[in-house]
Scaffold this active site. Structure first.
Site, PDB file in Angstrom:
ATOM      1  N   ASP A  30       0.828  -1.205   0.000  1.00  0.00           N
ATOM      2  CA  ASP A  30       0.000   0.000   0.000  1.00  0.00           C
ATOM      3  C   ASP A  30       0.864   1.258   0.000  1.00  0.00           C
ATOM      4  O   ASP A  30       1.999   1.246   0.474  1.00  0.00           O
ATOM      5  CB  ASP A  30      -0.905  -0.018   1.236  1.00  0.00           C
ATOM      6  CG  ASP A  30      -2.078   0.932   1.135  1.00  0.00           C
ATOM      7  OD1 ASP A  30      -2.430   1.355   0.009  1.00  0.00           O
ATOM      8  OD2 ASP A  30      -2.658   1.248   2.174  1.00  0.00           O
ATOM      9  N   GLU A  88      -4.270   4.769  -6.491  1.00  0.00           N
ATOM     10  CA  GLU A  88      -5.083   5.409  -5.455  1.00  0.00           C
ATOM     11  C   GLU A  88      -5.277   6.885  -5.792  1.00  0.00           C
ATOM     12  O   GLU A  88      -4.400   7.501  -6.396  1.00  0.00           O
ATOM     13  CB  GLU A  88      -4.389   5.327  -4.090  1.00  0.00           C
ATOM     14  CG  GLU A  88      -4.100   3.932  -3.622  1.00  0.00           C
ATOM     15  CD  GLU A  88      -3.316   3.905  -2.315  1.00  0.00           C
ATOM     16  OE1 GLU A  88      -3.383   2.876  -1.644  1.00  0.00           O
ATOM     17  OE2 GLU A  88      -2.640   4.899  -1.982  1.00  0.00           O
TER      18      GLU A  88
END
Length: 139
Positions: A30, A88
């Protein structure tokens, strides 16, 4: 017991991640490109997905310049190493189109929807499946 076995403080993080992967979990790196999410993780962690941090995506509006070059490079590198890529922070149609052209498999951000409760999400997804506009979502 599985969680305790996988996450023992006596085991290196890569070992714990492999235990999760071997048990059928899909692992993601992430916020790639920022903080502790370094290139070294691409070598050491047995993840299947790289999630490119929004700081590299937020201002992506044209297919040139530093934002584009960084996104293109990170997507290409991740693919060469066998990862799926999630972007993202996609907030515009332009960014979504550029990322699709670059081969980014998934995206998440306000362009698609704001955060929502599970029951609202089920309705939202059902409505989107009926529409002609394709939906890219991150797992």
């Amino acid at each position: 017991m599985f969680w305790k076995d996988c996450c023992s403080l006596n085991r290196p993080p890569g070992d714990a991640c492999r235990s999760f992967r071997d048990a059928g979990f899909c692992l993601a790196i992430d916020d790639f490109g920022t903080g502790y999410s370094s290139l070294a993780y691409l070598q050491r962690l047995p993840a299947q997905i790289v999630k490119i941090d929004q700081t590299f995506i937020r201002d992506l509006t044209i297919a040139e310049g530093p934002d584009f070059e960084l996104a293109e490079t990170m997507i290409s590198l991740a693919h060469k190493l066998g990862y799926r890529v999630v972007a993202e922070g996609v907030e515009t149609a332009e960014a979504a189109a550029i990322l699709k052209e670059l081969g980014c498999e998934e995206a998440q951000g306000f362009w698609f929807a704001r955060p929502m409760e599970a029951d609202r999400f089920a309705t939202w997804l059902s409505e989107r499946r009926k529409s002609a506009r394709p939906v890219l979502c991150a797992a």
